[in-house]
Enzyme design. Structure first.
Site, PDB file in Angstrom:
ATOM      1  N   THR A 128      12.528  28.798  21.387  1.00  0.00           N
ATOM      2  CA  THR A 128      11.210  28.603  21.503  1.00  0.00           C
ATOM      3  C   THR A 128      10.593  30.105  21.474  1.00  0.00           C
ATOM      4  OG1 THR A 128      11.173  26.256  22.307  1.00  0.00           O
ATOM      5  CG2 THR A 128       9.394  27.914  23.184  1.00  0.00           C
ATOM      6  N   GLY A 131       7.531  16.530  14.371  1.00  0.00           N
ATOM      7  CA  GLY A 131       6.581  15.426  14.550  1.00  0.00           C
ATOM      8  C   GLY A 131       5.414  16.337  14.772  1.00  0.00           C
ATOM      9  N   GLU A 165      -0.745  -1.797   3.237  1.00  0.00           N
ATOM     10  CA  GLU A 165      -0.181  -1.081   4.074  1.00  0.00           C
ATOM     11  C   GLU A 165      -1.218   0.178   4.625  1.00  0.00           C
ATOM     12  OE1 GLU A 165       1.022  -1.499   1.475  1.00  0.00           O
ATOM     13  OE2 GLU A 165       2.319   0.107   0.505  1.00  0.00           O
ATOM     14  N   GLN A 194       4.073  -7.390  -9.257  1.00  0.00           N
ATOM     15  CA  GLN A 194       4.599  -7.451 -10.852  1.00  0.00           C
ATOM     16  C   GLN A 194       5.938  -8.134 -10.903  1.00  0.00           C
ATOM     17  OE1 GLN A 194       4.288  -3.043 -11.873  1.00  0.00           O
ATOM     18  NE2 GLN A 194       2.217  -3.309 -11.616  1.00  0.00           N
ATOM     19  N   HIS A 215      -2.054  -1.782  -2.188  1.00  0.00           N
ATOM     20  CA  HIS A 215      -1.287  -1.499  -1.046  1.00  0.00           C
ATOM     21  C   HIS A 215      -1.977  -1.661   0.269  1.00  0.00           C
ATOM     22  CE1 HIS A 215       2.046   0.712  -3.328  1.00  0.00           C
ATOM     23  NE2 HIS A 215       1.058   1.040  -4.168  1.00  0.00           N
ATOM     24  N   CYS A 228       2.265  -4.282  -4.970  1.00  0.00           N
ATOM     25  CA  CYS A 228       2.106  -3.657  -6.235  1.00  0.00           C
ATOM     26  C   CYS A 228       3.336  -3.834  -7.258  1.00  0.00           C
ATOM     27  CB  CYS A 228       2.023  -2.175  -5.815  1.00  0.00           C
ATOM     28  SG  CYS A 228       1.223  -1.146  -7.170  1.00  0.00           S
TER      29      CYS A 228
HETATM   30  N1  GLN Z   1       5.093   1.034 -11.537  1.00  0.00           N
HETATM   31  C1  GLN Z   1       4.122  -0.100 -11.394  1.00  0.00           C
HETATM   32  C2  GLN Z   1       2.792   0.616 -11.792  1.00  0.00           C
HETATM   33  O1  GLN Z   1       2.852   1.546 -12.263  1.00  0.00           O
HETATM   34  C3  GLN Z   1       3.964  -0.283  -9.655  1.00  0.00           C
HETATM   35  C4  GLN Z   1       3.243   0.985  -9.042  1.00  0.00           C
HETATM   36  C5  GLN Z   1       3.322   0.725  -7.610  1.00  0.00           C
HETATM   37  O2  GLN Z   1       4.152  -0.011  -7.178  1.00  0.00           O
HETATM   38  N2  GLN Z   1       2.736   1.614  -6.626  1.00  0.00           N
HETATM   39  O3  GLN Z   1       1.996  -0.327 -12.221  1.00  0.00           O
END
Ligand code: GLN
Length: 562
Positions: free
Chosen positions: A193, A19, A510, A386, A508, A382
């Protein structure tokens, strides 16, 4: 006025995964609570130039910064724990250092000298560390790997030299170690340690503070013993007892007097730390009343580190809604091999995260279909967006064989494809759309309500895009754009009409969620999952009395949301 940056170097001993990243992030958080500005750096000992091409099974998540650098997942901790906005400069690898040194050598910049680890490689490392400071009060530098590894030696040598270069009052060494508990003798052992502190001394570094990971509370005597053998004072031995929630670490460190010790040793004058936000958050985490389960359908499910930021974003979205979020990782290939079975019976929401490559794709598409048909909140990130587009194209719009050209280059309906300008690039890592892009959210969309604004910035990491040629037919199938690039050429979000919560985003989200600032998409998604759970439960509770028939109707008719 010139102000010198103070540097805190964090090394690790005994074993990996103790950590260090979290410790660095927590120390940075405490410095911020004292009103100081901070930045952080992770130095990775491997030869890869960046983790972009590394297998997530081995390395965990690739964290993407605002400026599009593909970095170590520890940078995610750093951003979640602090207000520092990190860039390419905040993570480098041995590979990058050697690359820079060799390029300089080829240009003749070393004027005929024999190029060596000391001083050329170490100077390159030191320059990068020094450049990082840039006026901030405190720079926290984490040395990847474990003391004793061959690979991290040049980094250790560089940080050793920096104490002499910058002055002892400007440099502090913190070493993280483990105190194993021996069940048979019922005691905490200090020898590992002692050995790792000795290994550090052998390369010329005397640790100033030891952070000792431990399962159990340690006594004053143990601290005194460690202090005696490791050449520090007992109050410089900080116990890092296991915690239930990582966001408690800054508070625990503070209780142990760590931040006070750091500012004393570095001779920094600050106000007392303001920890109220951290305390309030920690209280909130302890008082979560509800619990929901999210099924995450992916390929890297055996190593949860592969979805680090995602897990934290879901957790934060949960805390925001007063609910604990249980994660159920489902291997998408197992869906292909065994069918859906009862895999999703306990799921209040289904999420398909980012990913690369065709393995397990059909399993993900089946999971999307299940979420769509059964009105289970669906979040596609992402690759997850798709596959949602592919699913709707195939099963709602009846575009047989629809696919992404990543998985089927010859598909009759390339609903996801690579943009023309990207097709010519061959270098792996060179073709990605990386980093922050603006996105405009159409009025009247669900996404607009969720974000509460019309222009957002989110981080990307992908090659393939929604094919605009199919926008109309997909819209007829109910899949509407929820966000577009400012020029309207790229679809950044999609949302399904007539579904409680079905959203896909090409970016993304996140990466931009923090524990206390939950991302709007995650907050809203968790809310939808929780509503579904509560809705279903309350209907079942009433079932025997007034609405007996109701219990036999489809969930879609029983539970409506938003
Ligand atoms: N493989 C997909 C792309 O290249 C999605 C990539 C991802 O999920 N970060 O567009």
């Amino acid at each position: 006025m010139y102000k010198s940056t103070k540097f805190i170097f964090i090394t690790g001993g005994v074993l990996s995964s103790l950590g260090k990243g979290l410790s660095a992030a927590s120390i940075a958080a405490l410095m911020e609570c004292r009103g100081l500005t901070v930045t952080l750096l992770k130095m990775d000992p491997y030869i890869n130039v960046d983790p972009g091409t590394m297998n997530p099974f081995q390395h965990g998540e690739v964290f993407v910064t605002e400026d599009g650098a593909e970095t170590d997942l520890d940078l995610g901790h750093y951003e979640r724990f602090t207000h520092a906005v990190l860039t390419q400069k905040n993570n480098f690898t041995t590979g990058q250092i050697y690359d820079a040194v060799i390029q300089k050598e080829r240009k003749g910049e070393y004027l005929g000298a024999t190029v060596q680890v000391i001083p050329h490689v170490t100077d390159e490392i030191k320059n990068k560390i020094r450049n990082l400071g840039n006026g901030v009060d405190v720079a926290i530098v984490e040395v990847g790997g474990t003391v004793g590894d061959i690979e991290s030696l040049p980094f250790l040598e560089a940080i050793r030299q920096l104490r002499a270069d910058l002055g002892p009052q400007n440099v502090l060494y913190i070493h993280l170690t483990l105190l194993p508990y021996m069940k048979t003798s019922g005691e905490v052992k200090t020898k590992p340690t002692q050995h790792s502190v000795k290994a550090l001394r052998e390369v010329g570094i005397q640790a100033d503070i030891l952070i000792c990971r431990t399962e159990r509370k340690i006594s004053r005597e143990v601290k005194e013993k460690i202090a005696l053998f490791c050449n520090v004072r007992p109050e410089e031995v900080i116990a890092a007892e296991d915690v239930e929630c990582i966001y408690e670490v800054p508070l625990k460190f503070h209780e142990e007097g760590l931040d006070q010790k750091i500012v004393e040793l570095l001779n920094i004058w600050t106000r007392a730390p303001r920890l109220d936000e951290w305390q309030a958050f920690s209280e909130k985490v302890k008082s979560l009343k509800q619990e929901i389960t999210i099924a995450i359908v992916g390929k890297y499910v055996d190593l949860h580190e592969s979805y680090k930021s995602l897990n934290e974003a879901l957790f934060a979205g949960g805390v925001h809604n007063g609910t604990r979020v249980m994660l159920k990782f489902i291997d998408s290939e197992s869906i292909e091999n065994e069918g859906l079975g009862d895999k999703f019976d306990d799921a209040d929401g289904i999420l398909v995260p980012g990913g690369f490559g065709s393995r397990g794709i059909e399993g993900k598409i089946l999971a999307v279909r299940h979420a769509r048909e059964n009105l289970i909140p669906y979040f596609g990130i992402c690759l997850g967006m798709q596959v949602a587009v592919v699913e709707v194209a195939r099963n709602v719009c009846r575009l047989e064989g629809a696919n992404s050209t990543e998985f089927d280059p010859g598909t009759p309906h390339p609903v996801i494809h690579m943009m023309l300008e990207q097709r010519s690039i061959k270098d792996k890592g060179g073709t990605m759309r990386l980093g922050t892009y603006q996105c405009v959210i159409p009025e009247g969309s669900r996404c607009r309500t969720i974000y509460g604004t019309d222009v957002i910035n989110e981080r990307h990491r992908h090659r393939y895009e929604f094919n605009l040629d199919y926008a109309e037919v997909l819209a007829q199938g109910g899949l509407m754009p929820g966000g577009l690039s400012p020029d309207g050429k790229l679809v950044e979000m999609v949302e399904l009409a007539d579904h409680p919560w079905f959203i896909g985003c090409q970016f993304h989200p996140e990466f931009k969620s923090g524990p206390m600032e939950s991302h709007p998409l995650f907050s809203s998604y968790i809310r939808a999952c929780l509503d579904r759970k509560l809705g279903v439960e309350s209907v079942l509770a009433d079932a025997h009395t007034e609405i007996e028939d109701e219990a036999h109707t489809k969930p879609s008719e029983r539970v409506r949301f938003g």
